[in-house]
Scaffold this active site. Structure first.
Site, PDB file in Angstrom:
ATOM      1  N   GLY A   1       0.823  -1.215   0.000  1.00  0.00           N
ATOM      2  CA  GLY A   1       0.000   0.000   0.000  1.00  0.00           C
ATOM      3  C   GLY A   1       0.853   1.260   0.000  1.00  0.00           C
ATOM      4  O   GLY A   1       2.088   1.197  -0.075  1.00  0.00           O
ATOM      5  N   PHE A   2       0.180   2.382   0.099  1.00  0.00           N
ATOM      6  CA  PHE A   2       0.843   3.689   0.065  1.00  0.00           C
ATOM      7  C   PHE A   2       1.836   3.831   1.232  1.00  0.00           C
ATOM      8  O   PHE A   2       3.055   3.920   1.020  1.00  0.00           O
ATOM      9  CB  PHE A   2      -0.259   4.769   0.100  1.00  0.00           C
ATOM     10  CG  PHE A   2       0.199   6.163   0.379  1.00  0.00           C
ATOM     11  CD1 PHE A   2       1.290   6.714  -0.287  1.00  0.00           C
ATOM     12  CD2 PHE A   2      -0.492   6.955   1.308  1.00  0.00           C
ATOM     13  CE1 PHE A   2       1.696   8.027  -0.028  1.00  0.00           C
ATOM     14  CE2 PHE A   2      -0.094   8.255   1.563  1.00  0.00           C
ATOM     15  CZ  PHE A   2       0.999   8.787   0.908  1.00  0.00           C
TER      16      PHE A   2
ATOM     17  N   ASP B   1      -3.437 -12.791   3.865  1.00  0.00           N
ATOM     18  CA  ASP B   1      -4.474 -11.986   4.511  1.00  0.00           C
ATOM     19  C   ASP B   1      -4.281 -12.116   6.026  1.00  0.00           C
ATOM     20  O   ASP B   1      -4.418 -13.218   6.580  1.00  0.00           O
ATOM     21  CB  ASP B   1      -5.848 -12.549   4.074  1.00  0.00           C
ATOM     22  CG  ASP B   1      -7.009 -11.860   4.752  1.00  0.00           C
ATOM     23  OD1 ASP B   1      -6.788 -11.089   5.707  1.00  0.00           O
ATOM     24  OD2 ASP B   1      -8.155 -12.104   4.330  1.00  0.00           O
ATOM     25  N   VAL B   2      -3.980 -11.020   6.702  1.00  0.00           N
ATOM     26  CA  VAL B   2      -3.641 -11.088   8.136  1.00  0.00           C
ATOM     27  C   VAL B   2      -4.832 -11.418   9.033  1.00  0.00           C
ATOM     28  O   VAL B   2      -4.644 -11.631  10.236  1.00  0.00           O
ATOM     29  CB  VAL B   2      -2.970  -9.788   8.648  1.00  0.00           C
ATOM     30  CG1 VAL B   2      -1.655  -9.548   7.943  1.00  0.00           C
ATOM     31  CG2 VAL B   2      -3.880  -8.576   8.522  1.00  0.00           C
TER      32      VAL B   2
ATOM     33  N   GLY C   1      -0.747 -11.536  18.818  1.00  0.00           N
ATOM     34  CA  GLY C   1      -0.373 -12.895  19.223  1.00  0.00           C
ATOM     35  C   GLY C   1       1.004 -13.256  18.689  1.00  0.00           C
ATOM     36  O   GLY C   1       1.830 -13.873  19.394  1.00  0.00           O
TER      37      GLY C   1
ATOM     38  N   TYR D   1     -14.526   1.770   9.773  1.00  0.00           N
ATOM     39  CA  TYR D   1     -13.089   2.062   9.887  1.00  0.00           C
ATOM     40  C   TYR D   1     -12.778   2.604  11.284  1.00  0.00           C
ATOM     41  O   TYR D   1     -11.880   2.113  11.973  1.00  0.00           O
ATOM     42  CB  TYR D   1     -12.721   3.086   8.820  1.00  0.00           C
ATOM     43  CG  TYR D   1     -11.254   3.424   8.715  1.00  0.00           C
ATOM     44  CD1 TYR D   1     -10.314   2.459   8.378  1.00  0.00           C
ATOM     45  CD2 TYR D   1     -10.799   4.727   8.936  1.00  0.00           C
ATOM     46  CE1 TYR D   1      -8.968   2.784   8.250  1.00  0.00           C
ATOM     47  CE2 TYR D   1      -9.457   5.052   8.805  1.00  0.00           C
ATOM     48  CZ  TYR D   1      -8.547   4.075   8.469  1.00  0.00           C
ATOM     49  OH  TYR D   1      -7.210   4.408   8.347  1.00  0.00           O
TER      50      TYR D   1
ATOM     51  N   LYS E   1     -10.533   0.705  14.209  1.00  0.00           N
ATOM     52  CA  LYS E   1      -9.299   1.304  14.718  1.00  0.00           C
ATOM     53  C   LYS E   1      -9.394   1.583  16.212  1.00  0.00           C
ATOM     54  O   LYS E   1      -8.394   1.492  16.929  1.00  0.00           O
ATOM     55  CB  LYS E   1      -8.970   2.588  13.947  1.00  0.00           C
ATOM     56  CG  LYS E   1      -8.618   2.342  12.469  1.00  0.00           C
ATOM     57  CD  LYS E   1      -7.299   1.584  12.314  1.00  0.00           C
ATOM     58  CE  LYS E   1      -6.823   1.539  10.880  1.00  0.00           C
ATOM     59  NZ  LYS E   1      -5.535   0.833  10.733  1.00  0.00           N
TER      60      LYS E   1
END
Ligand code: UDP
Length: 312
Positions: A11-12, A57-58, A103, A146, A150
């Site tokens: 990503g950016f 994918d986390v 974790g 979002y 967060k």
């Protein structure tokens, strides 16, 4: 050699962080599922012996063989149109993804820095926003997916710090711009610059009196690097405190690009914050950090990048 895992590496912000850690002599593992990231951003790193890329994918279990010293969790859709299109992935990467990485940090005894955001302040009633302000978020509004992901991320990160004594860092990132922003990510700067370059009207939402404070990406990355290496575990704002209205910002981009296009006014999206400006007292005193690149210079560099991207 210290090993660092950077999620959202394509990503950016993630790709600029990869560059910085490579430059500082780290072994970097970049991870991304590429739903909003782009391999072009890290293509130049792929041949390096000190860089590795995992397409993963986390929100699924994260396995890293061997030792790991640092984790930077930057995976997430981050522009309003992206998280409106991918609300469930946004909620999952901030919650389940953060849990997996905490974790991993616990298991590896690694220090972890998570990317939080000025969005946790919502449409703020306190101005400028200091870290002590608790925010004004509509949890069921369009931006809630979002903002609340967060906010959960910050809560679980502090819980791992307090209960498991994981070394954690939380950066609250304010509006940032620079090369490698996606042309179509819908944010003000790429929208205005691509409209100017393609001869389209400049779309200002609302009357343009809402404010933002724009930080050049290299400054932001430097603040994050310093925060990671500091011993400060509470959330810290990193951003540029020079505030501007969106109408002024559009006018600056019109002047810079020399376009003949005019501003057209479109409806203001729901829950669009009316003002946003970071109080960076803590970053200044604890990290010895403040932005160095002024907007005129940052915008020139970014405009060059967009011109090349669009072949203009
Ligand atoms: N905005 C705009 N025109 C656009 C895109 C965005 O006027 O084409 C406005 C948007 O409504 C907001 C500000 O610019 O008030 C910054 O939006 P952006 O999506 O860049 O980031 P935000 O700070 O809202 O997350």
């Amino acid at each position: 050699m210290k090993k660092v895992l950077i999620t959202g590496a394509a990503g950016f912000l993630g790709s600029h962080l990869c560059d910085r850690f490579i430059k500082e002599g780290y072994y970097v593992i970049g991870m991304d599922n590429l739903i909003t990231g782009n391999m072009d951003n890290i293509a130049h790193l792929m041949p390096l012996p000190t860089f590795e890329f995992y397409h993963h994918d986390v929100t699924k279990y994260v396995h890293i063989p061997g030792e790991l010293h640092y984790i930077l969790h930057f995976a997430s859709p981050a522009s309003p149109i992206d998280y409106l299109k991918k609300p469930i992935q946004t909620l999952k990467v901030g919650s389940l993804g953060t849990h997996n990485l905490l974790g991993l940090a616990l298991a590896k005894k690694a220090r972890i820095l998570v990317a939080s955001t000025s969005e946790i302040y919502g449409d703020p009633n306190v101005h400028p926003q200091s870290e002590e302000y608790w925010g004004n978020v509509n949890c069921v509004g369009p931006r809630g997916v979002y903002d609340e992901a967060k906010r959960f991320q910050e809560a679980i990160t502090m819980a791992y710090h307090n209960i498991h004594h994981v070394e954690t860092r939380i950066v609250r990132i304010f509006n940032t711009y620079g090369p490698r922003m996606r042309l179509d990510d819908g944010r003000a700067l790429p929208a205005f610059m691509s409209q100017a370059l393609e001869g389209k009207d400049i779309t200002v939402f609302g009357d343009g009196s809402q404010t933002r404070s724009f930080c050049y990406v290299a400054d932001l990355v430097d603040g994050i690097y310093r925060l990671l290496l500091s011993d400060y575990a509470l959330p810290m704002n990193v951003g540029n405190p020079v505030e501007i209205t969106i109408k002024q910002f559009a006018e600056e981009i019109i002047a810079l690009t020399g376009t003949d296009q005019k501003i057209v006014y479109k409806p203001l999206p729901q829950d669009d914050p009316k003002q946003r400006c970071p109080d960076i007292t803590k970053a200044k005193s604890i990290l010895g950090w403040q932005p160095k690149v002024d907007r005129a210079e940052g915008l020139r560099i970014t405009y060059q990048y967009f011109k090349e991207k669009l072949g203009k």
